[in-house]
Write a protein that holds these residues in place. Structure first.
Motif, PDB file in Angstrom:
ATOM      1  N   ILE A   2     -12.436 -11.696  46.704  1.00 39.12           N
ATOM      2  CA  ILE A   2     -11.871 -12.327  47.900  1.00 39.12           C
ATOM      3  C   ILE A   2     -12.899 -12.273  49.029  1.00 39.12           C
ATOM      4  CG2 ILE A   2     -10.020 -12.256  49.615  1.00 39.12           C
ATOM      5  CD1 ILE A   2      -8.904 -12.798  46.900  1.00 39.12           C
ATOM      6  N   VAL A   4     -13.399 -13.323  53.132  1.00 41.77           N
ATOM      7  CA  VAL A   4     -12.591 -13.587  54.320  1.00 41.77           C
ATOM      8  C   VAL A   4     -13.524 -13.999  55.455  1.00 41.77           C
ATOM      9  CG1 VAL A   4     -10.928 -12.632  55.958  1.00 41.77           C
ATOM     10  CG2 VAL A   4     -10.886 -11.878  53.572  1.00 41.77           C
ATOM     11  N   TRP A  31      -8.633 -21.405  47.900  1.00 38.81           N
ATOM     12  CA  TRP A  31      -8.895 -21.181  49.324  1.00 38.81           C
ATOM     13  C   TRP A  31      -7.665 -21.530  50.152  1.00 38.81           C
ATOM     14  CZ3 TRP A  31      -8.363 -25.277  52.640  1.00 38.81           C
ATOM     15  CH2 TRP A  31      -8.487 -26.561  52.124  1.00 38.81           C
ATOM     16  N   ILE A  41      -8.111 -17.260  60.008  1.00 39.10           N
ATOM     17  CA  ILE A  41      -8.744 -16.763  58.794  1.00 39.10           C
ATOM     18  C   ILE A  41      -8.800 -17.819  57.683  1.00 39.10           C
ATOM     19  CG2 ILE A  41      -8.442 -15.093  56.896  1.00 39.10           C
ATOM     20  CD1 ILE A  41      -9.481 -13.825  59.475  1.00 39.10           C
ATOM     21  N   ARG A  43      -9.565 -17.692  53.649  1.00 43.01           N
ATOM     22  CA  ARG A  43      -9.709 -16.798  52.506  1.00 43.01           C
ATOM     23  C   ARG A  43     -10.122 -17.604  51.281  1.00 43.01           C
ATOM     24  NH1 ARG A  43      -5.248 -14.906  55.006  1.00 43.01           N
ATOM     25  NH2 ARG A  43      -5.334 -12.763  55.731  1.00 43.01           N
ATOM     26  N   ASP A  45     -10.800 -17.077  47.065  1.00 44.59           N
ATOM     27  CA  ASP A  45     -10.645 -16.237  45.882  1.00 44.59           C
ATOM     28  C   ASP A  45     -11.500 -16.856  44.795  1.00 44.59           C
ATOM     29  OD1 ASP A  45      -9.922 -14.580  43.839  1.00 44.59           O
ATOM     30  OD2 ASP A  45      -7.799 -15.081  43.900  1.00 44.59           O
TER      31      ASP A  45
END
Length: 70
Positions: A2, A4, A31, A41, A43, A45
């Motif tokens: 992950i 960030v 995402w 944010i 994120r 993955d």
């Protein structure tokens, strides 16, 4: 893994505009943006190391983007 990022992306419209560009770098299901968070944010993955590409993409599109460390 992950990843960030703190961003300046603040609207759903902006996310929709970025969507095709982000999808070229990483699969759409990997995402998401949290626009409710004060840091807007993003994120990811993914197992691919693409953080530099993501940061550069957002900067090129006029948004601030900084990867947050663990």
């Amino acid at each position: 893994m992950i990843y960030v990022f703190k961003t300046s992306v603040s609207t759903k419209k902006a996310v929709q505009q970025l969507k095709p560009f982000l999808n070229r770098i990483i699969n759409e299901i990997a995402w998401n943006f949290d626009l409710e968070d004060c840091d807007k944010i993003l994120r990811l993955d993914t197992c691919a190391k693409c953080s530099k590409s993501i940061v550069q993409l957002l900067w090129d599109k006029g948004y601030e983007c900084v990867e947050l460390e663990d």
